[in-house]
Design an enzyme around this catalytic site. Structure first.
Site, PDB file in Angstrom:
ATOM      1  CE  LYS A 157       2.193   8.745   1.530  1.00 23.30           C
ATOM      2  NZ  LYS A 157       1.972   7.337   1.174  1.00 23.30           N
ATOM      3  CG  ASN A 158       2.795   4.194   3.351  1.00 24.46           C
ATOM      4  OD1 ASN A 158       2.240   5.214   2.923  1.00 24.46           O
ATOM      5  ND2 ASN A 158       3.621   3.474   2.615  1.00 24.46           N
ATOM      6  CB  CYS A 193       2.121   7.258  -6.467  1.00 26.25           C
ATOM      7  SG  CYS A 193       2.866   8.389  -5.308  1.00 26.25           S
ATOM      8  NE  ARG A 253      -0.722   2.172  -5.898  1.00 27.82           N
ATOM      9  CZ  ARG A 253      -0.283   3.111  -5.070  1.00 27.82           C
ATOM     10  NH1 ARG A 253      -0.262   4.367  -5.447  1.00 27.82           N
ATOM     11  NH2 ARG A 253       0.121   2.804  -3.858  1.00 27.82           N
ATOM     12  CB  ILE A 298      -9.122  -1.610  -4.051  1.00 26.75           C
ATOM     13  CG1 ILE A 298     -10.360  -1.108  -4.786  1.00 26.75           C
ATOM     14  CG2 ILE A 298      -8.100  -0.497  -3.906  1.00 26.75           C
ATOM     15  CD1 ILE A 298     -11.192  -0.149  -3.926  1.00 26.75           C
ATOM     16  NE  ARG A 345      -0.124  11.918  -2.213  1.00 26.43           N
ATOM     17  CZ  ARG A 345       0.313  10.775  -2.757  1.00 26.43           C
ATOM     18  NH1 ARG A 345       0.774  10.770  -3.976  1.00 26.43           N
ATOM     19  NH2 ARG A 345       0.258   9.657  -2.094  1.00 26.43           N
TER      20      ARG A 345
HETATM   21  C1  UD1 Z   1       1.038   0.564   0.022  1.00 32.36           C
HETATM   22  C2  UD1 Z   1       1.774   1.836   0.301  1.00 32.36           C
HETATM   23  C3  UD1 Z   1       2.745   2.159  -0.833  1.00 32.36           C
HETATM   24  C4  UD1 Z   1       3.645   0.979  -1.114  1.00 32.36           C
HETATM   25  C5  UD1 Z   1       2.858  -0.311  -1.243  1.00 32.36           C
HETATM   26  C6  UD1 Z   1       3.746  -1.549  -1.327  1.00 32.36           C
HETATM   27  C7  UD1 Z   1       0.159   3.070   1.581  1.00 32.36           C
HETATM   28  C8  UD1 Z   1      -0.790   4.191   1.637  1.00 32.36           C
HETATM   29  N1  UD1 Z   1       0.802   2.901   0.431  1.00 32.36           N
HETATM   30  O1  UD1 Z   1       0.273   0.784  -1.162  1.00 32.36           O
HETATM   31  O2  UD1 Z   1       3.524   3.277  -0.433  1.00 32.36           O
HETATM   32  O3  UD1 Z   1       4.309   1.213  -2.343  1.00 32.36           O
HETATM   33  O4  UD1 Z   1       1.986  -0.481  -0.120  1.00 32.36           O
HETATM   34  O5  UD1 Z   1       4.583  -1.615  -0.223  1.00 32.36           O
HETATM   35  O6  UD1 Z   1       0.398   2.361   2.553  1.00 32.36           O
HETATM   36  N2  UD1 Z   1      -3.023  -5.379  -5.207  1.00 32.36           N
HETATM   37  C9  UD1 Z   1      -4.012  -6.054  -5.875  1.00 32.36           C
HETATM   38  N3  UD1 Z   1      -5.269  -5.996  -5.349  1.00 32.36           N
HETATM   39  C10 UD1 Z   1      -5.578  -5.311  -4.228  1.00 32.36           C
HETATM   40  C11 UD1 Z   1      -4.549  -4.623  -3.552  1.00 32.36           C
HETATM   41  C12 UD1 Z   1      -3.276  -4.672  -4.074  1.00 32.36           C
HETATM   42  O7  UD1 Z   1      -3.792  -6.689  -6.894  1.00 32.36           O
HETATM   43  O8  UD1 Z   1      -6.736  -5.303  -3.821  1.00 32.36           O
HETATM   44  C13 UD1 Z   1      -1.648  -5.423  -5.745  1.00 32.36           C
HETATM   45  C14 UD1 Z   1      -1.139  -4.052  -6.146  1.00 32.36           C
HETATM   46  O9  UD1 Z   1      -1.504  -3.726  -7.466  1.00 32.36           O
HETATM   47  C15 UD1 Z   1       0.353  -4.243  -5.994  1.00 32.36           C
HETATM   48  C16 UD1 Z   1       0.465  -5.177  -4.792  1.00 32.36           C
HETATM   49  O10 UD1 Z   1      -0.796  -5.836  -4.690  1.00 32.36           O
HETATM   50  O11 UD1 Z   1       0.870  -4.880  -7.138  1.00 32.36           O
HETATM   51  C17 UD1 Z   1       0.789  -4.522  -3.478  1.00 32.36           C
HETATM   52  O12 UD1 Z   1      -0.148  -3.481  -3.231  1.00 32.36           O
HETATM   53  P1  UD1 Z   1      -0.483  -2.941  -1.772  1.00 32.36           P
HETATM   54  O13 UD1 Z   1       0.456  -3.562  -0.801  1.00 32.36           O
HETATM   55  O14 UD1 Z   1      -1.938  -3.056  -1.554  1.00 32.36           O
HETATM   56  O15 UD1 Z   1      -0.100  -1.446  -1.932  1.00 32.36           O
HETATM   57  P2  UD1 Z   1      -0.910  -0.171  -1.580  1.00 32.36           P
HETATM   58  O16 UD1 Z   1      -1.777  -0.409  -0.381  1.00 32.36           O
HETATM   59  O17 UD1 Z   1      -1.503   0.372  -2.819  1.00 32.36           O
END
Ligand code: UD1
Length: 412
Positions: free
Chosen positions: A18-19, A112, A117, A119, A392
């Site tokens: 999926k990811n 989720c 979360r 960005i 999903r």
């Molecule tokens: C992706 C995966 C999700 C998985 C996660 C961690 C997808 C679509 N989803 O989510 O299934 O649980 O990786 O393996 O691929 N963070 C920040 N700032 C940012 C981005 C992230 O602080 O700009 C933090 C997040 O809050 C979290 C950590 O970094 O604590 C990791 O997040 P990230 O690896 O970005 O996860 P997702 O892309 O949301």
């Protein structure tokens, strides 16, 4: 509806990741010509993304486990907000559209509800490439005169930010260096796809990725890697029901941390080139788990492992280092007799000999899958509501489980 207590037996085929797929579809928008992507999981997040690509002017031809994406007609940088806000990975359309048009406007991503979360690392990266960002009324707008390569150090290891910056930097002028990158197998898969389209990306799978901008990308054919978390889900289901299941079509290397943890619990795992066989002999042992970015133990597996720990002998601790809000599902599992308490980022789970069926509500994707597995392992009937979360990200989960002998049915 699940009637639990039946050991799972047989063979299950793992779908595409999926990811990985949710990043590869947006990545296909960087090319001038069509791409064919196969081993595509049949899940709702992919349907949503295909709809968004069509809305933007792209053409998609969908067959079973395959999609052809023709990006030639893409004429908009604004994906429909009501669709974008339903899934997390819609953020990859920002990187892709920014690369194509130097501009993107999209609803803040959904997905989720497992804690804050942000960005901010994506935004920091886009701005380092020369874009300006505004967020108003729930819409994020990113715009640049042109994108120019830069040196970006991520403050947190983020899968999303790493992939999004690879997308945005592929056709930027000059060289981009990304540091403190995520090393997940799907980061490598997306880099392989982009390189097959003509990009120049080196180092994916390590902490540092170097991207030399190119003028044009062309379509290509790509096979999505197998889903490590889906594989882990069926491994846990096999162990929780004391079954005998062969998990087919996987890359064992991607499952190392999961195999190691489950083996530590006493699960018997036989490894083959592309398959694993999972069995048990007696009650499983307690372990402690700490989630980490890859190659550490994946946060996406902790909810599933909690079911195994709930039935293991002794007291286990799960420390969730990636998301602070990822223990809500334990309140649901407690209805089955699971003995757990949460303090901050740690859940303490005291194993019980048996759990019993109960009506549950899926709180998110992986929690939903964990509830199904708990239902399979429990005595009596479990009803899991809000299964749209599960659809999903899991392809035909009830059909795959039925094939393994589970008494599970989807009820409207
Ligand atoms: C992706 C995966 C999700 C998985 C996660 C961690 C997808 C679509 N989803 O989510 O299934 O649980 O990786 O393996 O691929 N963070 C920040 N700032 C940012 C981005 C992230 O602080 O700009 C933090 C997040 O809050 C979290 C950590 O970094 O604590 C990791 O997040 P990230 O690896 O970005 O996860 P997702 O892309 O949301």
């Amino acid at each position: 509806m699940i009637n639990g207590g039946i050991p799972l037996k047989g063979t299950v085929e793992i779908s595409g990741a999926k990811n990985s797929a949710v990043a590869i579809l947006p990545a296909a928008l960087l090319a001038d010509t069509p791409s064919t992507i196969d081993n595509l999981p049949e899940i709702n997040d992919i349907e949503l993304l295909s709809k968004m690509i069509e809305y933007l002017g792209g053409k998609t031809i969908k067959k079973e486990h395959e999609i052809i994406i023709d990006p030639e007609g893409i004429n908009s940088f604004c994906p429909p907000h009501e669709l974008a806000s339903q899934m997390r990975a819609s953020y990859y359309l920002i990187g892709a559209l920014l690369s194509r048009f130097n501009e993107a406007a999209i609803a803040m991503p959904g997905g989720c509800n497992i804690g804050v979360r942000p960005i901010d690392q994506h935004i920091k990266g886009f701005e380092a490439l020369g874009a300006k960002t505004t967020i108003e009324h729930g819409i994020i707008k990113v715009k640049a005169d042109k994108l120019v390569g830069n040196h970006i150090y991520f403050d947190v290891v983020s899968v999303g930010a790493t992939i999004n910056l690879m997308l945005a930097a592929c056709k930027a002028e000059g060289t981009t260096i990304l540091e403190n990158c995520a090393k997940e197998p799907h980061v490598v898969d997306v880099a392989n796809f982009l390189n097959a389209m003509g990009a120049n990306i080196k180092g994916a799978g390590t902490d540092m990725i170097k991207i030399v901008g190119v003028d044009k990308l062309h379509g290509c054919k790509h096979t999505v890697i197998p889903d490590q978390i889906e594989a882990g889900t069926y491994m846990v289901a096999a162990a929780a029901t004391h079954g005998d299941v062969t998990i087919k079509g996987i890359i064992p290397k991607h499952l190392e941390s999961i195999i190691a943890k489950m083996s530590e619990m006493g699960v018997i795992i036989e490894e083959y080139d592309e398959d694993l066989k999972v069995t048990t002999a007696g009650r499983l042992k307690r372990v402690d788990i700490k989630t980490q970015p890859y190659p550490g133990f994946p946060t996406d597996m902790q909810q599933l492992m909690a079911v195994l720990l709930a039935l293991a002998d002794g007291v286990s601790m799960i420390t969730e280092n990636v998301y602070e809000g990822r223990f809500k599902y334990l309140d649901e599992l407690k209805k089955m007799g699971v003995n757990a308490k949460v303090e901050g980022r740690t859940a303490v789970i005291e194993g019980v000999e048996k759990i019993t069926g109960a009506p549950l509500k899926a709180t998110d994707l992986r929690a939903g899958a964990a509830m199904i597995i708990a239902g399979l392992a429990a005595n009596g009937v479990t009803e899991v509501k809000n299964i749209y979360h599960i659809d999903r990200g899991y392809e035909a989960i009830e059909k795959k489980l039925q094939k393994l002998g589970a008494d599970i049915k989807r009820v409207k």
